[in-house]
Design a protein around this motif. Structure first.
Motif, short mmCIF file in Angstrom:
data_model
loop_
_atom_site.label_atom_id
_atom_site.label_comp_id
_atom_site.label_asym_id
_atom_site.label_seq_id
_atom_site.Cartn_x
_atom_site.Cartn_y
_atom_site.Cartn_z
N THR A 184 16.27 -18.66 0.49
CA THR A 184 17.24 -18.73 1.73
C THR A 184 16.54 -18.41 2.88
O THR A 184 15.73 -17.59 3.18
N GLU A 185 17.34 -18.79 4.00
CA GLU A 185 17.04 -18.69 5.30
C GLU A 185 16.96 -17.10 5.64
O GLU A 185 15.93 -16.32 6.12
N ASP A 186 17.89 -16.42 5.12
CA ASP A 186 18.08 -14.99 4.99
C ASP A 186 17.28 -14.27 4.56
O ASP A 186 16.53 -13.19 5.20
N GLY A 187 16.71 -14.73 3.32
CA GLY A 187 15.52 -14.08 2.85
C GLY A 187 14.17 -14.10 3.30
O GLY A 187 13.50 -13.27 3.79
N LYS A 188 14.20 -15.47 4.09
CA LYS A 188 12.79 -15.36 4.85
C LYS A 188 12.84 -14.74 6.06
O LYS A 188 11.96 -14.03 6.48
N ALA A 189 14.22 -14.70 6.69
CA ALA A 189 14.10 -13.94 7.93
C ALA A 189 13.88 -12.23 7.55
O ALA A 189 13.12 -11.72 8.32
N GLU A 190 14.37 -11.84 6.44
CA GLU A 190 14.28 -10.45 6.07
C GLU A 190 12.57 -10.29 5.76
O GLU A 190 12.21 -9.18 6.15
N LEU A 191 11.88 -11.26 5.09
CA LEU A 191 10.77 -10.97 4.85
C LEU A 191 9.78 -10.89 6.08
O LEU A 191 8.91 -10.05 6.30
N ARG A 192 10.19 -11.73 7.20
CA ARG A 192 9.76 -11.71 8.32
C ARG A 192 9.51 -10.37 8.99
O ARG A 192 8.83 -9.91 9.59
N PHE A 193 10.92 -9.87 9.16
CA PHE A 193 11.15 -8.59 9.61
C PHE A 193 10.40 -7.40 8.98
O PHE A 193 9.88 -6.65 9.35
N LEU A 194 10.63 -7.37 7.50
CA LEU A 194 10.03 -6.27 6.88
C LEU A 194 8.38 -6.35 7.05
O LEU A 194 7.97 -5.24 7.06
N SER A 195 7.91 -7.38 7.06
CA SER A 195 6.51 -7.36 6.90
C SER A 195 5.88 -7.18 8.42
O SER A 195 4.56 -7.12 8.48
N GLY A 196 6.71 -7.84 9.21
CA GLY A 196 6.13 -7.71 10.69
C GLY A 196 4.98 -8.84 10.95
O GLY A 196 4.15 -8.63 11.86
N SER A 197 5.26 -9.97 10.00
CA SER A 197 4.11 -10.76 10.22
C SER A 197 2.77 -10.25 9.86
O SER A 197 1.57 -11.05 10.21
N ASN A 198 2.60 -9.11 9.17
CA ASN A 198 1.38 -8.44 8.79
C ASN A 198 1.06 -9.21 7.31
O ASN A 198 1.95 -9.19 6.52
N PRO A 199 -0.35 -9.92 7.37
CA PRO A 199 -0.34 -10.51 5.83
C PRO A 199 -0.32 -9.73 4.65
O PRO A 199 0.02 -9.95 3.76
N ARG A 200 -1.02 -8.40 4.79
CA ARG A 200 -0.95 -7.53 3.67
C ARG A 200 0.47 -7.29 3.36
O ARG A 200 0.76 -6.84 2.27
N GLN A 201 1.36 -6.88 4.33
CA GLN A 201 2.58 -6.46 3.80
C GLN A 201 3.60 -7.64 3.45
O GLN A 201 4.16 -7.18 2.36
N LEU A 202 3.23 -8.66 3.72
CA LEU A 202 3.71 -9.87 3.24
C LEU A 202 3.60 -10.16 1.94
O LEU A 202 4.31 -10.40 0.99
N ASP A 203 2.11 -9.88 1.53
CA ASP A 203 1.58 -9.95 0.16
C ASP A 203 2.19 -9.12 -0.71
O ASP A 203 2.71 -9.40 -1.74
N ARG A 204 2.34 -7.57 -0.05
CA ARG A 204 3.06 -6.60 -0.96
C ARG A 204 4.29 -6.79 -1.05
O ARG A 204 5.02 -6.57 -2.23
N LEU A 205 5.09 -7.34 -0.31
CA LEU A 205 6.54 -7.58 -0.32
C LEU A 205 6.77 -8.73 -1.30
O LEU A 205 7.67 -8.70 -2.10
N ALA A 206 5.93 -9.78 -1.13
CA ALA A 206 6.50 -10.94 -1.88
C ALA A 206 5.92 -10.76 -3.43
O ALA A 206 6.43 -11.57 -4.27
N GLY A 207 5.09 -9.65 -3.61
CA GLY A 207 4.71 -9.41 -5.14
C GLY A 207 5.81 -9.15 -5.99
O GLY A 207 6.10 -9.99 -6.82
N PRO A 208 6.76 -8.06 -5.81
CA PRO A 208 7.94 -8.09 -6.83
C PRO A 208 9.05 -9.19 -6.86
O PRO A 208 9.86 -9.20 -7.54
N LEU A 209 9.10 -9.92 -5.76
CA LEU A 209 10.15 -11.00 -5.49
C LEU A 209 10.02 -12.21 -6.16
O LEU A 209 9.06 -12.50 -6.16
#
Lengths: 236, 382
Positions: free
Chosen positions: B357-382
């Motif tokens: 969903t759009e909410d999920g995407k916005a949350e990923l963008r916010f939590l990772s700060g568009s940092n590639p490593r953080q996005l990878d780590r966050l997307a791991g368990p999801l």
């Protein structure tokens, strides 16, 4: 819990100072009953006024006048938060190290997803739909499969204790399932394997209704069935 | 709030750029965030933000070492290796293409905050150069040579220096797999004596020196030194171009955690491998380029907020590497974030229903700060 500060009047006054914990708790169980629970769900605030039911409208009006309790640190407004996963993480936690427990949980979910995705990408087209890749679905289904339906309780009658079959509440079932999974992983595995690996294996086995935890559930059911004669000892 | 980079608009701009190019005909239709152009030499600004595929055999040949561990896991899970084309890499390609090989080698330093993709850009450059037929000297992580060394031997060549047989032999093995062709063609210029009975004559292929280093593990560090010296001398003739790719170059001038037997600390110049590598990174040779990356992640005694060249290299390192071309690597731009997110969705890496969903995407963008490593780590368990 006010701390009377010794103004340097004497050693005795300093020794009389009350003990203050390092972390000041904000949320107590001794809140005044007028305090309301915080509403964290974003969907609730997006609904237009007309769609709210009667109780929800009353609650919204009360919120304008009543104070609200502090939100506990485990309550999250994230769309990805799952209460079962949080409960499981808390049960895995040792010595209050939530950071470690949470990282183990995320690694477990990732490991489940990786294993399933590898199988998925290597499977032929017709079998792809049967492979479940969502780690949350696997987690919930595995826990559901591990939950016992009936439990045993110790009842003392006439000097002897009997194991009496007893229906279990939902909370107790969930707790037993999680407890069995965690103890199974902690105790009966090779010393050098890491917890995420062990948990991932156990969850996948439980998802397919195999494995030691399901066996433990079945032995409990069999014991309850065997002790059926004492069922009338229960008075609740 | 930048809603202009939602999927529909990104789709339109990508599609318009695709239409102006030659239309690739893939076997099965991939998303707009992919490109079927697997030759890095042909990557241009139109490919920016898109993922290109490296065939798995090439991955084994070109990258026996050097890819980050999490990326290797992704390759195994998805059964494919997809790298994103990003602006710093395209910049580097243009510099490499226009470089004059008669002039001394130019040094490029890729720097950026933690987890912004510096190692992946270095790997992209290594792939480009190996496709162009350069000789690639890829040191995957120089930090591994200055810490956690189980065996430190006193060097036979120079009494003051210390050898690291395990690290040297591991590197030689990987170097052999990636550059077999050159090891057969290049010949030694001098006679090298390894011991009382072993020596390599003049004019023998360099592969023999590498085999000698692998067979006699005690001599491995000296073998590495010989290989580096030979390659440096011969690249000046112009028969081949040399790329020196070092990841974590700030390890060469920092401190080490190694100690000698009398518990005194070892400084980097006392290690043979580091000493020889420092000579390679100097700009006193021509016929190639030196591309390096700064890395705080494996570094020793550096604060975690340090990412600029001056902070990580220190005075000594900065003076040694000066002058260099700095190449900053930022976090994902909105377009790159969309591309990465789309790739994860398409490969079924994001399994959570809310992640779509759009909410999920916005949350990923916010939590990772568009940092590639953080996005990878966050997307791991999801």
């Amino acid at each position: 819990m006010a701390a009377p500060i010794a103004a340097g009047l004497g050693r005795r006054l300093r020794e009389l100072r009350a003990w203050v914990p390092r972390l000041m708790q904000v949320r107590w169980s001794r809140y005044n009953p007028s305090y309301m629970e915080p509403e964290v769900n974003k969907e609730f605030y997006r609904k237009p006024l007309e769609e709210l039911s009667e109780e929800e409208k009353e609650k919204m009006e009360l919120k304008a006048v009543r104070p609200i309790k502090a939100a506990p640190p485990s309550l999250s407004s994230s769309v990805f938060s799952d209460p079962m996963v949080s409960k499981f993480t808390n049960m895995m936690m040792k010595n209050g190290d939530k950071v470690l427990a949470r990282s183990l949980m995320t690694q477990t979910l990732e490991a489940i997803k990786r294993k399933q995705l590898e199988k998925y990408h290597k499977a032929p087209e017709n079998e792809k739909e049967t492979i479940e890749c969502n780690p949350y679905v696997i987690f919930h289904q595995a826990l559901k499969n591990c939950q016992p339906i009936i439990g045993l309780s110790n009842i003392t009658k006439g000097g002897k204790t009997y194991q009496v079959p007893v229906p279990l509440k939902d909370n107790r079932k969930r707790f037993l399932a999680m407890k069995w999974l965690i103890t199974e992983c902690r105790e009966n595995k090779h010393r050098r394997t890491l917890m995420p690996e062990k948990l991932c294996q156990e969850l996948l086995l439980a998802f397919n209704n195999e494995g030691p935890v399901i066996k433990r559930k079945h032995t409990l059911h069999k014991m309850a069935e065997a002790n059926r004669a004492y069922a009338h000892f229960r008075w609740w | 709030l930048d809603h202009g980079f939602g999927l529909p608009t990104a789709a339109k701009e990508c599609l318009s750029s695709v239409a102006s190019q030659d239309v690739p005909t893939p076997e099965r239709p991939r998303g707009i965030f992919h490109t079927s152009e697997s030759d890095p030499a042909k990557h241009t600004e139109q490919h920016e933000g898109r993922h290109y595929d490296i065939p798995l055999e090439e991955v084994k040949a070109v990258f026996p070492h050097g890819l980050p561990y999490r990326f290797q896991q992704q390759i195994q899970t998805f059964n494919e290796a997809r790298v994103m084309v990003r602006k710093p890499a395209l910049e580097l390609f243009s510099y490499l293409r226009s470089s004059n090989f008669a002039h001394p080698a130019v040094r490029y330093v890729i720097y950026g905050e933690r987890g912004t993709g510096k190692t992946m850009i270095l790997c992209h450059v290594v792939h480009y150069c190996s496709r162009q037929g350069w000789l690639v000297l890829h040191i995957p992580d120089a930090h591994l040579w200055v810490k956690n060394c189980k065996e430190l031997l006193q060097s036979t060549y120079n009494k003051d220096r210390l050898d690291q047989p395990l690290q040297a032999s591991a590197w030689l093995k990987n170097f052999k797999t990636s550059n077999e062709r050159f090891l057969r063609e290049l010949k030694t210029q001098k006679k090298y004596v390894w011991g009382k009975r072993e020596c390599t004559e003049e004019g023998r292929p360099l592969g023999e020196v590498v085999d000698q280093g692998l067979a006699r593990v005690r001599m491995a560090s000296d073998a590495v030194g010989v290989v580096l010296k030979e390659i440096k001398q011969q690249s000046q003739r112009g028969s081949f171009q040399l790329l020196v790719a070092v990841d974590g170059v700030n390890a060469l001038w920092g401190r080490t955690t190694l100690r000698k037997e009398d518990k005194s600390p070892v400084s980097p110049e006392e290690l043979t491998l580091v000493h020889n590598l420092r000579k390679m990174v100097m700009n006193n040779w021509s016929g190639g380029a030196i591309v390096t990356t700064l890395s705080q992640t494996g570094s020793l005694f550096k604060p975690s907020s340090a990412y600029l060249p001056q902070e990580l290299l220190g005075k000594e390192g900065f003076d040694a590497l000066d002058p260099f071309v700095p190449i900053p690597v930022p976090n994902y731009s909105p377009r790159e974030f969309e591309s990465c997110y789309g790739y994860y969705l398409e490969r079924k890496w994001l399994q959570h229903e809310q992640a779509r969903t759009e909410d999920g995407k916005a949350e990923l963008r916010f939590l990772s700060g568009s940092n590639p490593r953080q996005l990878d780590r966050l997307a791991g368990p999801l």
